[in-house]
Scaffold this active site. Structure first.
Site, PDB file in Angstrom:
ATOM      1  N   HIS A  83      44.365  46.733  34.453  1.00  0.00           N
ATOM      2  CA  HIS A  83      44.927  45.380  34.449  1.00  0.00           C
ATOM      3  C   HIS A  83      43.886  44.339  34.093  1.00  0.00           C
ATOM      4  CE1 HIS A  83      43.030  45.170  38.494  1.00  0.00           C
ATOM      5  NE2 HIS A  83      43.366  46.435  38.524  1.00  0.00           N
ATOM      6  N   HIS A 112      45.919  41.154  39.455  1.00  0.00           N
ATOM      7  CA  HIS A 112      46.734  41.654  38.339  1.00  0.00           C
ATOM      8  C   HIS A 112      47.188  40.441  37.537  1.00  0.00           C
ATOM      9  CE1 HIS A 112      47.115  45.991  39.362  1.00  0.00           C
ATOM     10  NE2 HIS A 112      46.671  45.509  40.507  1.00  0.00           N
ATOM     11  N   ASP A 165      36.428  45.157  40.346  1.00  0.00           N
ATOM     12  CA  ASP A 165      37.355  46.127  40.928  1.00  0.00           C
ATOM     13  C   ASP A 165      36.854  47.514  40.519  1.00  0.00           C
ATOM     14  OD1 ASP A 165      39.605  47.453  41.848  1.00  0.00           O
ATOM     15  OD2 ASP A 165      41.048  46.304  40.646  1.00  0.00           O
ATOM     16  N   GLU A 169      37.517  54.074  38.578  1.00  0.00           N
ATOM     17  CA  GLU A 169      37.785  52.722  38.061  1.00  0.00           C
ATOM     18  C   GLU A 169      36.507  51.932  37.803  1.00  0.00           C
ATOM     19  OE1 GLU A 169      39.999  50.178  40.756  1.00  0.00           O
ATOM     20  OE2 GLU A 169      40.593  48.851  39.127  1.00  0.00           O
ATOM     21  N   GLU A 201      41.586  52.044  35.130  1.00  0.00           N
ATOM     22  CA  GLU A 201      41.629  52.943  36.290  1.00  0.00           C
ATOM     23  C   GLU A 201      42.571  54.116  36.107  1.00  0.00           C
ATOM     24  OE1 GLU A 201      43.053  51.117  39.945  1.00  0.00           O
ATOM     25  OE2 GLU A 201      43.823  49.394  38.873  1.00  0.00           O
ATOM     26  N   ASP A 234      39.032  52.425  46.971  1.00  0.00           N
ATOM     27  CA  ASP A 234      39.165  51.413  45.911  1.00  0.00           C
ATOM     28  C   ASP A 234      38.660  50.084  46.473  1.00  0.00           C
ATOM     29  OD1 ASP A 234      39.948  49.717  43.843  1.00  0.00           O
ATOM     30  OD2 ASP A 234      41.848  50.747  43.512  1.00  0.00           O
TER      31      ASP A 234
HETATM   32 CO   LIG Z   1      42.303  47.854  39.890  1.00  0.00          CO
END
Ligand SMILES: [Co+2]
Length: 305
Positions: free
Chosen positions: A161, A169, A101, A290, A195, A90
Site C-alpha cells: 500500500h 493505507h 512499515d 515487508e 508485503e 508487523d
Molecule cells: Co503494511
C-alpha cells in the site's frame, strides 16, 4: 524551493522512522520468543520504538499461524508462543506522522522455514525492481512468480500500500499476484509498503475476516453527545489521530471494562472502526515479509533495509 524543502524534511522523518523500525525488527528476528506472551512481545517492541524517539504507527501485529494479519495483544492477553508456532511481527513506526512499515516472520517449526524464505525472496525481488515509474502490476507478477517457484501460494487478497502522513493505507494497493487490467506506476517521493504474504500449496490463498477485533481507529470526530464517550474520543484523537490504536494503550486512563464499553459505543456510532483479524481460508500457515520504500527520480530509498 519550498516544496523541495518540505520534502527534504519529510524524507528525514521517513528515514528516522525507517531506522528505528529496522532496528526493532532485527531485534525481534533474533530474539527467541517461545514462552513469551503476545502481550510481552507487543509491549517490548513498542517500548523499544518509544525509547528511540519514535511512536508506534499502529499496535504491533502479532499474528500466529493461520492468522495472516491484524491481531494485537489484548490488555491482559495470556496467549503465548509455543514450539511449532509461526509468528508474524508487523511493526509500524512514525516520526511526525511519517510511517515506516516492516514485518518479520519468526518460525518455530522447521517445516515452514522454506515458506519464510519464499516470502523474503519475493520481497527481495520486489524491492529490487521497484523504481519510479515501475508498474504496480509488474511488482505483483514478480512476487507471485517468485513464490510459485518455491511451490507455494501468495495470499491474493492482501496487498502492499501507499503511505501518507498519519495514513497507513493511503489508497493505492501493490498486489501480491499478477493482476490484469489497469494499474498505476510508482511516483517519485511517495512512500510504499510492499508485503508479500505466503501460504502453503494446500492453502486457499485467500484470507477472510475472523471474529476477533482488537485494533481500532477513529473515522469521525463528530461528538455523539455522551460526555464520557466524547472525552475518550478526544483523548484518542489527541494521542493517535487517525492511526490505529489498541485498548491496552488506553488502560492507563480507563478501567478495562469501562473502556471496552465506551469503544463499543463509539464503534456502533461509527466514530471508530474496528479491524477484524484476517484468517487463511483453509486454516493453513501464513508468513509475511515487508519493507517500506520511497522512489526518487534517480534512486530508491528502502527505508527499512
Ligand atoms: Co503494511
Amino acid at each position: 524551493m519550498k516544496r523541495e524543502q518540505t520534502y527534504r524534511m519529510n524524507l528525514e522523518c521517513y528515514l528516522q522512522a525507517g531506522k528505528i523500525a529496522t532496528e526493532v525488527r532485527e531485534n525481534a528476528r533474533k530474539k527467541y520468543h517461545v514462552g513469551s506472551t503476545l502481550l510481552e512481545i507487543c509491549q517490548s517492541v513498542e517500548a523499544k520504538i518509544r525509547s528511540m524517539n519514535g511512536e508506534p504507527a499502529f499496535p504491533v501485529n502479532t499474528s500466529l499461524n493461520e492468522i495472516a494479519a491484524h491481531y494485537t495483544a489484548e490488555p491482559n492477553d495470556a496467549t503465548f508462543v509455543k514450539e511449532g508456532d509461526v509468528l508474524k511481527i508487523d511493526i509500524g513506526v512514525h516520526v511526525d506522522g511519517y510511517i515506516a512499515d516492516t514485518a518479520v516472520t519468526v518460525c518455530y517449526d522447521p517445516k515452514y522455514e522454506s515458506l519464510v524464505m519464499a516470502a523474503e525472496a519475493a520481497l527481495g525481488e520486489a524491492v529490487r525492481m521497484a523504481k519510479v515509474n515501475t508498474k504496480a502490476s509488474d511488482i505483483g507478477r514478480v512476487i507471485e512468480g517468485t513464490i510459485s517457484k518455491f511451490g507455494f501460494r501468495p495470499i491474493q487478497n492482501l496487498s502492499g500500500h501507499s503511505l501518507q502522513q498519519y495514513t497507513i493505507h493511503a489508497g493505492k494497493s501493490i498486489p501480491n499476484i499478477w493482476t490484469i487490467g489497469s494499474s498505476f506506476t510508482l511516483l517519485a517521493n511517495e512512500a510504499y509498503a510492499i508485503e508479500p504474504f505466503v501460504t502453503t500449496k494446500d492453502g486457499q490463498g485467500v484470507v477472510y475476516e475472523g471474529k476477533t477485533r482488537n485494533i481500532f481507529a477513529i473515522t469521525s470526530r463528530k461528538p455523539i453527545k455522551n460526555k464520557v464517550a466524547d472525552d475518550l474520543l478526544e483523548l484518542i484523537w489527541s494521542r493517535y489521530k487517525t492511526l490505529p490504536f489498541a485498548l491496552r494503550w488506553l488502560t492507563d486512563r480507563y478501567d478495562e471494562k469501562d473502556l471496552r464499553q465506551l469503544v463499543d459505543i463509539l464503534t456502533k456510532k461509527k466514530n471508530v472502526h474496528s479491524y477484524p483479524i484476517l484468517v487463511e481460508g483453509h486454516g493453513k500457515i501464513v508468513v509475511q515479509a515487508e519493507h517500506t520504500l520511497i522512489p526518487s527520480e534517480s534512486s530508491v530509498n528502502i527505508i527499512t533495509l
